[in-house]
Design a protein around this motif. Structure first.
Motif, PDB file in Angstrom:
ATOM      1  N   PRO A 155       6.479  -8.297  -8.542  1.00 54.71           N
ATOM      2  CA  PRO A 155       6.092  -8.614  -7.156  1.00 54.71           C
ATOM      3  C   PRO A 155       6.419  -7.490  -6.178  1.00 54.71           C
ATOM      4  CG  PRO A 155       7.856 -10.056  -7.949  1.00 54.71           C
ATOM      5  CD  PRO A 155       7.392  -9.286  -9.108  1.00 54.71           C
ATOM      6  N   SER A 156       7.463  -6.720  -6.449  1.00 56.62           N
ATOM      7  CA  SER A 156       7.824  -5.665  -5.493  1.00 56.62           C
ATOM      8  C   SER A 156       6.670  -4.673  -5.373  1.00 56.62           C
ATOM      9  CB  SER A 156       9.085  -4.945  -5.945  1.00 56.62           C
ATOM     10  OG  SER A 156       8.848  -4.282  -7.162  1.00 56.62           O
ATOM     11  N   TYR A 157       5.983  -4.423  -6.499  1.00 60.32           N
ATOM     12  CA  TYR A 157       4.845  -3.512  -6.419  1.00 60.32           C
ATOM     13  C   TYR A 157       3.703  -4.128  -5.623  1.00 60.32           C
ATOM     14  CZ  TYR A 157       0.680  -0.963  -7.387  1.00 60.32           C
ATOM     15  OH  TYR A 157      -0.488  -0.282  -7.213  1.00 60.32           O
ATOM     16  N   HIS A 158       3.454  -5.418  -5.832  1.00 56.46           N
ATOM     17  CA  HIS A 158       2.362  -6.068  -5.106  1.00 56.46           C
ATOM     18  C   HIS A 158       2.590  -6.012  -3.605  1.00 56.46           C
ATOM     19  CE1 HIS A 158      -0.047  -7.259  -8.391  1.00 56.46           C
ATOM     20  NE2 HIS A 158       0.944  -7.891  -8.990  1.00 56.46           N
ATOM     21  N   ARG A 159       3.862  -6.203  -3.220  1.00 51.86           N
ATOM     22  CA  ARG A 159       4.170  -6.114  -1.789  1.00 51.86           C
ATOM     23  C   ARG A 159       3.844  -4.724  -1.265  1.00 51.86           C
ATOM     24  NH1 ARG A 159       8.518  -9.318  -2.804  1.00 51.86           N
ATOM     25  NH2 ARG A 159       9.920  -7.564  -3.112  1.00 51.86           N
ATOM     26  N   ALA A 160       4.272  -3.712  -2.012  1.00 54.62           N
ATOM     27  CA  ALA A 160       4.035  -2.333  -1.568  1.00 54.62           C
ATOM     28  C   ALA A 160       2.538  -2.060  -1.491  1.00 54.62           C
ATOM     29  CB  ALA A 160       4.699  -1.362  -2.531  1.00 54.62           C
ATOM     30  N   GLU A 161       1.785  -2.577  -2.461  1.00 54.73           N
ATOM     31  CA  GLU A 161       0.351  -2.314  -2.445  1.00 54.73           C
ATOM     32  C   GLU A 161      -0.302  -2.997  -1.245  1.00 54.73           C
ATOM     33  OE1 GLU A 161      -2.218  -3.870  -5.509  1.00 54.73           O
ATOM     34  OE2 GLU A 161      -3.362  -2.005  -5.507  1.00 54.73           O
ATOM     35  N   ARG A 162       0.135  -4.235  -0.969  1.00 57.69           N
ATOM     36  CA  ARG A 162      -0.441  -4.925   0.189  1.00 57.69           C
ATOM     37  C   ARG A 162      -0.155  -4.145   1.475  1.00 57.69           C
ATOM     38  NH1 ARG A 162       0.515  -9.772  -2.295  1.00 57.69           N
ATOM     39  NH2 ARG A 162       2.600  -9.963  -1.428  1.00 57.69           N
ATOM     40  N   ALA A 163       1.054  -3.619   1.568  1.00 61.27           N
ATOM     41  CA  ALA A 163       1.401  -2.842   2.757  1.00 61.27           C
ATOM     42  C   ALA A 163       0.486  -1.616   2.868  1.00 61.27           C
ATOM     43  CB  ALA A 163       2.857  -2.414   2.696  1.00 61.27           C
ATOM     44  N   SER A 164       0.206  -0.982   1.727  1.00 57.27           N
ATOM     45  CA  SER A 164      -0.672   0.202   1.743  1.00 57.27           C
ATOM     46  C   SER A 164      -2.079  -0.181   2.164  1.00 57.27           C
ATOM     47  CB  SER A 164      -0.732   0.840   0.363  1.00 57.27           C
ATOM     48  OG  SER A 164       0.528   1.232  -0.030  1.00 57.27           O
ATOM     49  N   VAL A 165      -2.553  -1.308   1.655  1.00 64.86           N
ATOM     50  CA  VAL A 165      -3.896  -1.748   2.031  1.00 64.86           C
ATOM     51  C   VAL A 165      -3.938  -2.028   3.530  1.00 64.86           C
ATOM     52  CG1 VAL A 165      -5.609  -3.578   1.760  1.00 64.86           C
ATOM     53  CG2 VAL A 165      -4.466  -2.645  -0.249  1.00 64.86           C
ATOM     54  N   GLU A 166      -2.866  -2.632   4.056  1.00 61.19           N
ATOM     55  CA  GLU A 166      -2.794  -2.893   5.493  1.00 61.19           C
ATOM     56  C   GLU A 166      -2.894  -1.598   6.288  1.00 61.19           C
ATOM     57  OE1 GLU A 166      -3.280  -5.397   7.502  1.00 61.19           O
ATOM     58  OE2 GLU A 166      -3.597  -6.278   5.529  1.00 61.19           O
ATOM     59  N   LYS A 167      -2.158  -0.614   5.828  1.00 59.61           N
ATOM     60  CA  LYS A 167      -2.158   0.672   6.515  1.00 59.61           C
ATOM     61  C   LYS A 167      -3.552   1.299   6.473  1.00 59.61           C
ATOM     62  CE  LYS A 167       0.318   5.064   6.301  1.00 59.61           C
ATOM     63  NZ  LYS A 167       1.390   5.748   5.568  1.00 59.61           N
TER      64      LYS A 167
END
Ligand SMILES: Nc1ncnc2c1ncn2[C@@H]1O[C@H](COP(=O)(O)OP(=O)(O)OP(=O)(O)O)[C@@H](O)[C@H]1O
Ligand SMILES: [Mg+2]
Lengths: 302, 459
Positions: A155-167
């Motif tokens: 899940p830690s990776y999924h969170r980071a990916e979502r943050a990147s998509v947001e950016k």
């Protein structure tokens, strides 16, 4: 900590030779924190070569290129760093880097200098969103535990990916391309590609953004949009910009500081209005072939 | 109306041009085939060479070429034109979407029950051939294709020596299993690691090269490995190869006719089919693992960096991506799957020799990737089935002997037919069977993106 007006980039005695040709000859200039610095000059003056040296794509024949993060006090260690043979040093939040010693990808990764290209280099078969995610590669790589966590879908990776998509979504909004997020980048019209390339460079979290003729080939409306974008990048994010530009109206309107090159030699350096009235600059631009003479004269003499 | 007149006028001019075209083609074919087919040498009883002529064969082949050219001008070319002009559908019809969604689960389901279907259809005796030649053989190539797809399709590094890593895996298993008696399950990962190691070792000096240069060096590497296998007789036993390689067991239970063998343990009658079925599921699991890992990797930063590297290396470097590392991971990852496949191959055959690892193998695997559509997993699987299944089917076409005479051996025409199929596919679908890629991440709808939209526009 960081103060607008502190020196961010210091280029000293930069020389680049290609065989017998001296493309850049003993060039020194400085770019300041939060400012837009323009690098101008006739065709073949060596502007792109300077960019390639700063961003590590060329190794300069001679010279030193220093870049500072954070507190400008760290500049006092420049000579010690040069002696030590290291690429850079960090002191708490501040850092000092010698760009001529770094390979291209480290200039972006560690020294945080991003660039765009004179002839646009997007990933044409990938979507806009993917283009912007590739730009966040290093951050995501760490988040994915160098692929290990990612492959097991932690899940830690999924969170980071979502943050990147947001950016990425944020930047797509800012350059007005959000409605095309899932289209291949190669399908975009020229002006949009230019703005996407800038957004992509911004996604690497730079302190210095180097833009090689971003207004080339844009129509007046697109050009105005671009000016707005560049001003807002400077003002809102406090990011310094180094700009190569042929279009004098753009340069005079948005830049705080202009450096003029001719045949690899710096012929003028200063505020836009000073440079505009410099007889050497006018002469250099009058020295260009006939069809550009009128245009350059009109633009400079305004 | 106006267009109708114009096109019929164009048609008439076409006729003259087409006839001239066909005449030139016929002449060319005649010139080419006269020495190739028209004459041939035979050895007579006194062991002397005699020149023989084959006029009927020559003329019939030349005639076929001429007619084919005419057919191309009149039928195929206009049809291709029409396809080009046809408006591109902007929305995919609903049935395509449903089809797309169910296609992959259906295929996986089918390959899982495939042995059962075959046994039901042909019984134990007949099933052996169908599971082995069609099932296992094809799946090995599907796996190899998927492995090479990482290197060529995703990262865009043209690797002509892929079979070298397959060989490393096979020999690693064969030698370690024979010398030290390690079990298959230990050696499988070990072989993958070794191949991967060789992949990275080769990658270090080579990956500065691009395109054609990289292709030539990898080609040479493939040959070096093969020649080492041939000449290092002490270890590899040269051309004679290694035989008596231990077979994989069913988690410790061997597949043989003994009392503690698989059949006896489970109270079944002994039959070689059990081992074959076990091997089938083994390679199926390995292939699916390859596919699963690749699908996962594509959505991770590494995979995206691979694809970005294929699109524009300089742009990658400007974004802070270490391109050397990225290429090495692609090379190492591709090599690892080849190593898995290689150790499986050695375990299945029980015998390996350098003959199995020639350039032709590399070329076949590369052809599978290119035909399938670079980067497309489904395309690669379809291409592997067509190419390898096609070869095997050739052996089944005994009836052709009735048409072409007893001396006709269909398998000998394999390469000819491959070449032919390849030309046709490359003419009709220059970007491979499946020429669109699914975006690795999306905001709204995951519509497939045509590969290389910019270049394709210029034809
Ligand atoms: N890799 C290279 N090898 C040899 N010569 C080069 C190389 N790169 C640039 N040059 C030469 O250096 C000189 C400066 O080129 P550069 O591209 O930096 O000019 P520029 O100011 O960016 O011009 P333009 O406005 O046309 O983009 C030119 O004479 C060019 O031919
Ligand atoms: Mg330039």
């Amino acid at each position: 900590m960081t103060n607008a007006g502190d020196i961010l980039l210091r280029v000293e005695h930069l020389t680049m030779r290609f065989g017998g040709l001296v493309a850049v000859d003993d060039l020194s200039f400085e770019a300041r924190q939060g400012e837009i610095t323009a690098l101008i000059g006739p065709n073949g003056a060596g502007k792109t070569t300077v960019f390639n040296c700063i961003t590590g794509f060329y190794k300069p024949s001679e010279g030193r290129i220093g870049l500072c993060h954070g507190d400008a006090a760290i500049w006092s260690e420049l000579d010690a760093l040069t002696e030590s043979g290291k690429r850079g040093i960090t002191r708490g939040d501040s850092g000092l880097y010698l760009l001529e010693r770094m390979p291209d990808y480290l200039v972006t990764q560690n020294a945080r200098v991003a660039r765009t290209f004179q002839n646009i280099r997007l990933f044409p078969g990938m979507t806009l969103l993917e283009n912007l995610l590739v730009a966040q590669h290093n951050a995501l790589m760490v988040a994915s535990g160098y692929t290990l966590f990612g492959i097991f879908g932690l899940p830690s990776y999924h969170r980071a990916e979502r943050a990147s998509v947001e950016k990425a979504r944020d930047w797509l909004n800012r350059v007005g391309l959000i409605h095309r997020a899932d289209d291949p980048a190669g399908d975009l019209p020229y002006g949009d590609q230019r703005r996407l390339e800038i957004a992509r460079a911004m996604c690497t979290d730079p302190v210095l953004l180097c833009l090689d003729e971003p207004a080339a080939g844009l129509n007046p409306r697109e050009s105005a949009l671009l000016n707005e974008l560049l001003m807002s990048i400077g003002n809102e994010h406090g990011i310094s910009i180094l700009l190569i530009e042929h279009d004098m109206s753009v340069v005079m309107e948005i830049s705080d500081h202009v450096v003029v090159l001719d045949y690899g030699i710096k012929i003028s350096d200063g505020a836009p209005e000073v440079v505009r009235n410099d007889p050497k600059v006018i002469a250099a631009y009058l020295g260009v072939p006939d069809h550009e003479l009128e245009k350059a004269g009109a633009e400079i003499g305004r | 109306m106006a267009t109708g007149v114009k096109s019929s006028a164009a048609q008439r001019i076409d006729t003259v041009a087409a006839l001239r075209d066909a005449a030139i083609t016929t002449l060319l074919a005649f010139g080419l085939f006269l020495p190739l087919i028209g004459f041939h040498t035979v050895t007579n009883i006194r062991n002397e060479l005699e020149l023989d002529t084959r006029w009927p064969l020559l003329f019939s082949i030349v005639a076929v070429v001429g007619v084919a050219r005419l057919a191309y001008s009149f039928l195929l070319a206009p049809w291709l034109e029409r396809i080009k002009l046809r408006p591109v559908a902007t929305t995919t019809p609903a049935w395509r979407a449903t089809f797309g969604k169910w296609f992959v689960p259906f295929c996986i389901g089918f390959v899982i029950v495939y042995p059962a279907i075959i046994i039901a259809a042909t019984g134990f005796g007949g099933a052996l051939k169908w599971v082995d030649n069609f099932g296992i053989q094809i799946l090995i190539y599907v796996m190899l294709g998927w492995g090479l797809n990482i290197v060529v399709g995703l990262a865009g590094l043209l690797d002509l020596g892929y079979v070298a890593f397959y060989a490393v895996g096979a020999y690693a298993y064969a030698l370690l299993a024979k010398e030290f008696g390690f079990s298959f399950w230990i050696l499988l990962p070990l072989a993958g690691v070794m191949s991967s190691f060789w992949g990275i070792l080769l990658g270090f000096p080579v990956l500065r090269l691009r395109g054609d240069y990289l292709a030539i060096v990898t080609l040479a590497f493939g040959e070096i490995i093969r020649i080492v296998l041939v000449n290092w007789v002490d270890v590899t036993n040269g051309y004679a190869g290694i035989s008596g390689i231990p077979r994989p067991s069913f988690f410790g239970i061997p597949f043989n006719a003994s009392d503690d063998g698989f059949a006896a343990t489970f109270g079944l009658e002994f039959s070689p089919i059990y081992r074959t079925i076990f091997l089938y599921y083994l390679i199926l699991a390995l292939a699916l693992l390859t596919a699963f890992v690749t699908v996962r990797l594509r959505r991770l930063p590494v995979g995206r960096a691979w694809e970005a590297l294929r699109e524009d290396e300089i742009a990658c470097r400007s974004l802070g991506i270490n391109t050397t590392h990225t290429k090495l991971t692609a090379f190492g990852m591709g090599a690892m799957f080849a190593g898995f496949a290689g150790s499986f191959f050695a375990a299945r055959q029980g015998f390996i020799s350098p003959e199995s690892f020639t350039f032709l193998e590399s070329a076949t695997i590369l052809a599978i990737v290119v035909l399938g559509g670079m980067g497309s997993q489904i395309g690669v699987a379809i291409a592997a089935i067509a190419m390898i299944g096609g070869t095997e089917i050739m052996r089944e076409l005994e009836f052709l002997k009735h048409i072409f005479g007893e001396s006709f051996d269909p398998t000998q025409y394999r390469m000819l037919l491959f070449g032919f199929a390849m030309v046709i596919i490359m003419v009709l679908r220059p970007r491979g069977l499946i020429s669109s890629r699914a975006p690795s991440v999306f905001l709204k709808d995951p519509k497939p993106v045509p590969v290389d939209p910019v270049k394709q526009g210029h034809g």
